[in-house]
Structure formats: structure tokens, C-alpha cells
Write a protein that holds these residues in place. Structure first.
Motif, PDB file in Angstrom:
ATOM      1  N   UNK A  16       0.846  -1.191   0.000  1.00 45.35           N
ATOM      2  CA  UNK A  16       0.000   0.000   0.000  1.00 45.35           C
ATOM      3  C   UNK A  16       0.885   1.246   0.000  1.00 45.35           C
ATOM      4  N   UNK A  17       0.498   2.239  -0.769  1.00 43.70           N
ATOM      5  CA  UNK A  17       1.192   3.524  -0.791  1.00 43.70           C
ATOM      6  C   UNK A  17       0.438   4.504   0.098  1.00 43.70           C
ATOM      7  N   UNK A  18       1.166   5.227   0.931  1.00 42.41           N
ATOM      8  CA  UNK A  18       0.501   6.121   1.870  1.00 42.41           C
ATOM      9  C   UNK A  18      -0.254   7.242   1.166  1.00 42.41           C
ATOM     10  N   UNK A  19       0.132   7.574  -0.053  1.00 41.83           N
ATOM     11  CA  UNK A  19      -0.554   8.615  -0.795  1.00 41.83           C
ATOM     12  C   UNK A  19      -1.783   8.159  -1.543  1.00 41.83           C
ATOM     13  N   UNK A  20      -2.091   6.850  -1.485  1.00 40.41           N
ATOM     14  CA  UNK A  20      -3.259   6.306  -2.175  1.00 40.41           C
ATOM     15  C   UNK A  20      -4.401   6.046  -1.191  1.00 40.41           C
ATOM     16  N   UNK A  21      -5.595   5.842  -1.725  1.00 39.01           N
ATOM     17  CA  UNK A  21      -6.718   5.399  -0.904  1.00 39.01           C
ATOM     18  C   UNK A  21      -6.561   3.905  -0.617  1.00 39.01           C
TER      19      UNK A  21
ATOM     20  N   UNK B 134       2.588   4.342  13.181  1.00 35.03           N
ATOM     21  CA  UNK B 134       1.637   3.308  13.584  1.00 35.03           C
ATOM     22  C   UNK B 134       0.277   3.917  13.895  1.00 35.03           C
ATOM     23  N   UNK B 135       0.256   5.054  14.580  1.00 38.67           N
ATOM     24  CA  UNK B 135      -1.022   5.697  14.900  1.00 38.67           C
ATOM     25  C   UNK B 135      -1.778   6.040  13.628  1.00 38.67           C
ATOM     26  N   UNK B 136      -1.104   6.595  12.629  1.00 39.09           N
ATOM     27  CA  UNK B 136      -1.769   6.959  11.388  1.00 39.09           C
ATOM     28  C   UNK B 136      -2.263   5.726  10.637  1.00 39.09           C
ATOM     29  N   UNK B 137      -1.489   4.644  10.694  1.00 31.24           N
ATOM     30  CA  UNK B 137      -1.948   3.414  10.063  1.00 31.24           C
ATOM     31  C   UNK B 137      -3.243   2.929  10.701  1.00 31.24           C
ATOM     32  N   UNK B 138      -3.290   2.933  12.037  1.00 30.31           N
ATOM     33  CA  UNK B 138      -4.498   2.480  12.730  1.00 30.31           C
ATOM     34  C   UNK B 138      -5.676   3.402  12.449  1.00 30.31           C
ATOM     35  N   UNK B 139      -5.433   4.696  12.335  1.00 28.68           N
ATOM     36  CA  UNK B 139      -6.507   5.640  12.036  1.00 28.68           C
ATOM     37  C   UNK B 139      -7.115   5.377  10.660  1.00 28.68           C
TER      38      UNK B 139
ATOM     39  N   UNK C   9      -8.900 -11.311   5.569  1.00 22.45           N
ATOM     40  CA  UNK C   9      -7.881 -12.257   5.123  1.00 22.45           C
ATOM     41  C   UNK C   9      -6.817 -11.637   4.252  1.00 22.45           C
ATOM     42  N   UNK C  10      -6.972 -10.368   3.902  1.00 24.97           N
ATOM     43  CA  UNK C  10      -5.993  -9.699   3.059  1.00 24.97           C
ATOM     44  C   UNK C  10      -4.680  -9.450   3.779  1.00 24.97           C
ATOM     45  N   UNK C  11      -3.599  -9.402   3.002  1.00 16.29           N
ATOM     46  CA  UNK C  11      -2.259  -9.203   3.548  1.00 16.29           C
ATOM     47  C   UNK C  11      -1.649  -7.964   2.898  1.00 16.29           C
ATOM     48  N   UNK C  12      -1.159  -7.044   3.723  1.00 18.28           N
ATOM     49  CA  UNK C  12      -0.732  -5.750   3.231  1.00 18.28           C
ATOM     50  C   UNK C  12       0.556  -5.305   3.932  1.00 18.28           C
ATOM     51  N   UNK C  13       1.248  -4.336   3.318  1.00 21.12           N
ATOM     52  CA  UNK C  13       2.349  -3.684   4.027  1.00 21.12           C
ATOM     53  C   UNK C  13       2.544  -2.278   3.480  1.00 21.12           C
ATOM     54  N   UNK C  14       3.080  -1.424   4.332  1.00 22.78           N
ATOM     55  CA  UNK C  14       3.484  -0.075   3.926  1.00 22.78           C
ATOM     56  C   UNK C  14       4.912   0.160   4.404  1.00 22.78           C
ATOM     57  N   UNK C  15       5.583   1.099   3.764  1.00 27.43           N
ATOM     58  CA  UNK C  15       6.900   1.536   4.223  1.00 27.43           C
ATOM     59  C   UNK C  15       6.899   3.053   4.358  1.00 27.43           C
ATOM     60  N   UNK C  16       7.799   3.553   5.160  1.00 27.34           N
ATOM     61  CA  UNK C  16       7.996   4.997   5.271  1.00 27.34           C
ATOM     62  C   UNK C  16       9.503   5.261   5.313  1.00 27.34           C
ATOM     63  N   UNK C  17       9.926   6.215   4.507  1.00 26.78           N
ATOM     64  CA  UNK C  17      11.335   6.563   4.375  1.00 26.78           C
ATOM     65  C   UNK C  17      12.160   5.380   3.853  1.00 26.78           C
ATOM     66  N   UNK C  18      11.499   4.352   3.390  1.00 28.79           N
ATOM     67  CA  UNK C  18      12.169   3.119   2.955  1.00 28.79           C
ATOM     68  C   UNK C  18      13.035   2.496   4.045  1.00 28.79           C
ATOM     69  N   UNK C  19      12.808   2.917   5.306  1.00 32.24           N
ATOM     70  CA  UNK C  19      13.606   2.364   6.403  1.00 32.24           C
ATOM     71  C   UNK C  19      12.749   1.848   7.551  1.00 32.24           C
ATOM     72  N   UNK C  20      11.423   2.046   7.473  1.00 36.03           N
ATOM     73  CA  UNK C  20      10.477   1.489   8.443  1.00 36.03           C
ATOM     74  C   UNK C  20       9.367   0.786   7.673  1.00 36.03           C
ATOM     75  N   UNK C  21       8.801  -0.247   8.283  1.00 37.27           N
ATOM     76  CA  UNK C  21       7.809  -1.048   7.584  1.00 37.27           C
ATOM     77  C   UNK C  21       6.741  -1.544   8.556  1.00 37.27           C
TER      78      UNK C  21
END
Length: 428
Positions: free
Chosen positions: A39-44, A282-287, A50-62
């Protein structure tokens, strides 16, 4: 999968992850191959059960996430770790010509144990930002892989008191040596070196290097050590070992329960950044996962976070540095870390939860408390608990030489913690 196969995967992970950028890239590849969607943070975003997802930030946190069936009733089972390790980072204008030797100025990142950096075969890796041939800003990872530098020791003949009283000045004593130049006045174009390395790694359109974040690292690979191979020795075990264990557990856990693995950057320097545990990632992800505040608070109340970071195993040569009843032994099980002043987030409720998990998978468990007359380190555990409000405990694998260029852990502790975290991910 056999124990040796897991250890081989860990060795490969450490080799491919000399920096947080590379560690996240390595984890991304494994997640994609396991069917996770980036998932890209700039997208909806839209989530499916059952879906499996991941995001990264600064390419150094996931953050990796599995969307369970009954998130409102069961909460989210979380594991946290960090991708960064103490190291030597290259300064913006690093080139030094000293006595016709090419050196690079470095900053000390985190609480580095400096002495072991001397006389090691060092390489260089990190992220390079550049302009391409169309004038657009790009970035790419580089890894020289081979030994290109060394921090030579001063001979004992020139400092007879070295074994008694030598201190290390991080400004003057540790700039690595990369080459011998033609003269004491010769210059060196470091950005041209980086452009050449980009080309060697397949980046064909670099017009000019703009900037970089680069770290030196030891090229000696991780290895099993000891007459019975009971010890695992390598670089960046603090805390890539926990990142690896958390990922192994998640990939083996199934998708019935909502699960999060978060691996933050910048823990070694306080976690205060956009991608650190004291930042909003993490807070923004949960929101975004649960927009309704009422529901989100209910889910957090039913959730639990296991913060996995290494623990200080009792050192046979320095046993007096440990509190006498709390000296964890290597290969005797994961360690619950406790501190009355909240340097660790563990309380009796979360500790009991972890002990119960260990009972369920027949894994031994230990406890660590720092000596009362010594300062205690900390982790992302208390920070995450404070930022999110989630029940949290701190655990880890006992190690020797924490923050050295090579650290030592027990081979069976890793396997036990994988079992425990897998149970955590797959039970209510």
C-alpha cells in the motif's frame, strides 16, 4: 522447515541488510513473495478480510498487516522491532587527505561500542539520491559489498599504556582509510565514486549525485560458533534478529486473526522521527485502518504489543554486572524485560500473557532486571505504549556484546521466540 534452514535464512537476511534501507527492502521482497500487497501512503486504501498488506515509510520502516476476521472482538496482535543498528555514518563533506591517505569523516550513530571497529574489513552501503538524465530526482540503494576501508589500530609500541588507559576519540581516531593517494595535496571526488557504484549496480541514468545516507559495516558474514555450534555471531543482531523472528512468525501464522509487525527506524537515537516509534506512523496506520474513533479505541483495548529487542545475557567474564537473580543465559529461552521506571513497558498482566504463550509452545522463559545501581536502556515498547495506548511488554533474546560490530546470541533462543510469536499471532 529445519532449524538449519531457518538459521541459513537469517544469515542471508543479515548479509542482504547492511542498512535499515536494505533491511526493509529484504523484508518487502519476502512479503511480496508471500502474497502481501504493498500500500502507498498517498493512495486510498481498502482492506479485505484475510488480506495481507504492508506499507513503508522513508524506505527504512515497515508495517506488515493481516486483516483478520473479527478485529473488533479480538483486537490486533502486534509485534514491534527496529531496523537500525549503531554504526559509523558518512558525513556530508567527508573527504580527508591525511598524509596522502584517503579517509572519510564519519558520525557515530547511536551508542556504538567503538573498539571492535578497529582492524575490521569494512564496506559501505546505504541510499543515494540523484538526478536522472531527465532532471528528475531519484533514489537507489548501493552496497559496495567488498572490503573497501579499514580503521587501523595504533601499534602498541607507540602507546605502551594502550591496554590500561587508551580512550577513543570519535572525531580523530576512527575515520576509515579507503586508499592511498598520489600526494598529500591530491583531491578525491566522492560523489563520482557513488555515481560509478550506481552504474555498477544497474542504475544507468544517474546524471549527478545530490546526496546520500551511507554507513560502514563489517563484511565478515554471520556464523555459527562453538564446539557444538550453540552460538550465533554476526553484525546488527540488535535488532535485525528480532525483525527476522517477527517476520518468520507472521508468515507462518495464518490469517484468522488481525496481525501487525512494525519495524521502526531510529530506535538507537531515540525514535523521534516521522518513521520512528515516537512518530505517527503506527497511529496513522491504525486511524486509516479503523476510521471510527470509538471502534478504534475498542480495538486497541483488546490488542497487545510484544516489543522484541535483544536482552543482556549474563557474561561469564563480567557476571557482577548483572543483578544476581536476573542474569539470563544464552540458549535458555526468551527474556521478559522488566523495569520499575518504565524503561521497559512490561507489567504483570502482559508478562503473564507471555509466560502463558511460552507454556503453550513448551518454550523456556527468563527474566531480566538491570542492577539497581546501573542505568537501564530502553526500547520502542514504552514509546509505542504511550503513543497508541496498547498493552505492551518487552522481550528479547539474550545476547553478548550488544552494540558491538559483532554480537552473539544463542541459536535455540531464536527458534523458541519464533514459536512463541507465532502462537501470539494465531491465538486470542
Amino acid at each position: 522447515m529445519s532449524n538449519l534452514a531457518v538459521i541459513t535464512k537469517l544469515i542471508d537476511f543479515l548479509k542482504s541488510s547492511p542498512t535499515p534501507f536494505h533491511a526493509v527492502d529484504s523484508m518487502k521482497k519476502r512479503l511480496l513473495s508471500a502474497g502481501f500487497c504493498e500500500l502507498k501512503e498517498g493512495d486510498a486504501w481498502q482492506f479485505e478480510v484475510g488480506g495481507k498488506y504492508f506499507i513503508t515509510r522513508n524506505n527504512s520502516s515497515i508495517i506488515a498487516y493481516i486483516h483478520g476476521k473479527q478485529i473488533a472482538e479480538q483486537g490486533i496482535h502486534m509485534v514491534g522491532a527496529h531496523t537500525d543498528s549503531p554504526c559509523l555514518k558518512v558525513k556530508p563533506n567527508p573527504v580527508v587527505n591525511s598524509q596522502s591517505y584517503l579517509q572519510l569523516g564519519v558520525e557515530v550513530y547511536g551508542g556504538v561500542l567503538l573498539a571492535p571497529w578497529f582492524d575490521r574489513d569494512l564496506s559501505l552501503a546505504g541510499r543515494v539520491n540523484y538526478l536522472d538524465s531527465q532532471g528528475s530526482r531519484r533514489s537507489a540503494l548501493v552496497d559496495f559489498k567488498k572490503p573497501i576501508a579499514i580503521v587501523p589500530s595504533l601499534a602498541i609500541h607507540l602507546d605502551r599504556e594502550v591496554n590500561k588507559s587508551r580512550s577513543i576519540n570519535p572525531q580523530t581516531d576512527i575515520p576509515p582509510v579507503l586508499a592511498q593517494l598520489a600526494s598529500a595535496e591530491a583531491g578525491f571526488d566522492f560523489k563520482a565514486l557513488l555515481a560509478g557504484q550506481l552504474a555498477a549496480e544497474g542504475v544507468a541514468d544517474c546524471a549527478s549525485v545530490l546526496d546520500y545516507e551511507l554507513s560502514f559495516y563489517d563484511t565478515q558474514p554471520a556464523a555459527l560458533v562453538g564446539l557444538q555450534e550453540q552460538f550465533f555471531v554476526g553484525a546488527r543482531l540488535d535488532n535485525l534478529l528480532s525483525c527476522f523472528v517477527g517476520l518468520e512468525a507472521m508468515l507462518a501464522s495464518g490469517s484468522d486473526y488481525a496481525q501487525i509487525l512494525i519495524c521502526n527506524d531510529h530506535e538507537e537515537v531515540g525514535s523521534l522521527s516521522a518513521c520512528g516509534a515516537q512518530g505517527p506512523m503506527l497511529r496513522q496506520f491504525l486511524e486509516r485502518l479503523i476510521p471510527d474513533v470509538e471502534l478504534r479505541n475498542r480495538v486497541v483495548d483488546r490488542s497487545i504489543m510484544i516489543s522484541a529487542d535483544n536482552a543482556h545475557g549474563i557474561h561469564p567474564n563480567y557476571a557482577d554486572k548483572h543483578e544476581q537473580n536476573h542474569g539470563p543465559l544464552l540458549n535458555k529461552g526468551p527474556v521478559i524485560k522488566v523495569n520499575a521506571n518504565q524503561r521497559y513497558a512490561t507489567n504483570s498482566e502482559t508478562s503473564a500473557y507471555f509466560r502463558h504463550l511460552c507454556q503453550q509452545v513448551n518454550a523456556p522463559v527468563q527474566a531480566f532486571v538491570v542492577r539497581t545501581d546501573m542505568a537501564c536502556g530502553s526500547t520502542i515498547g514504552p514509546i509505542t505504549a504511550a503513543e497508541i495506548g496498547v498493552k505492551t511488554l518487552d522481550v528479547g533474546m539474550p545476547t553478548w556484546g550488544m552494540h558491538s560490530i559483532r554480537e552473539t546470541a544463542g541459536t535455540t533462543d531464536m527458534l523458541d521466540l519464533i514459536k512463541v510469536l507465532q502462537r501470539h499471532y494465531s491465538t486470542r
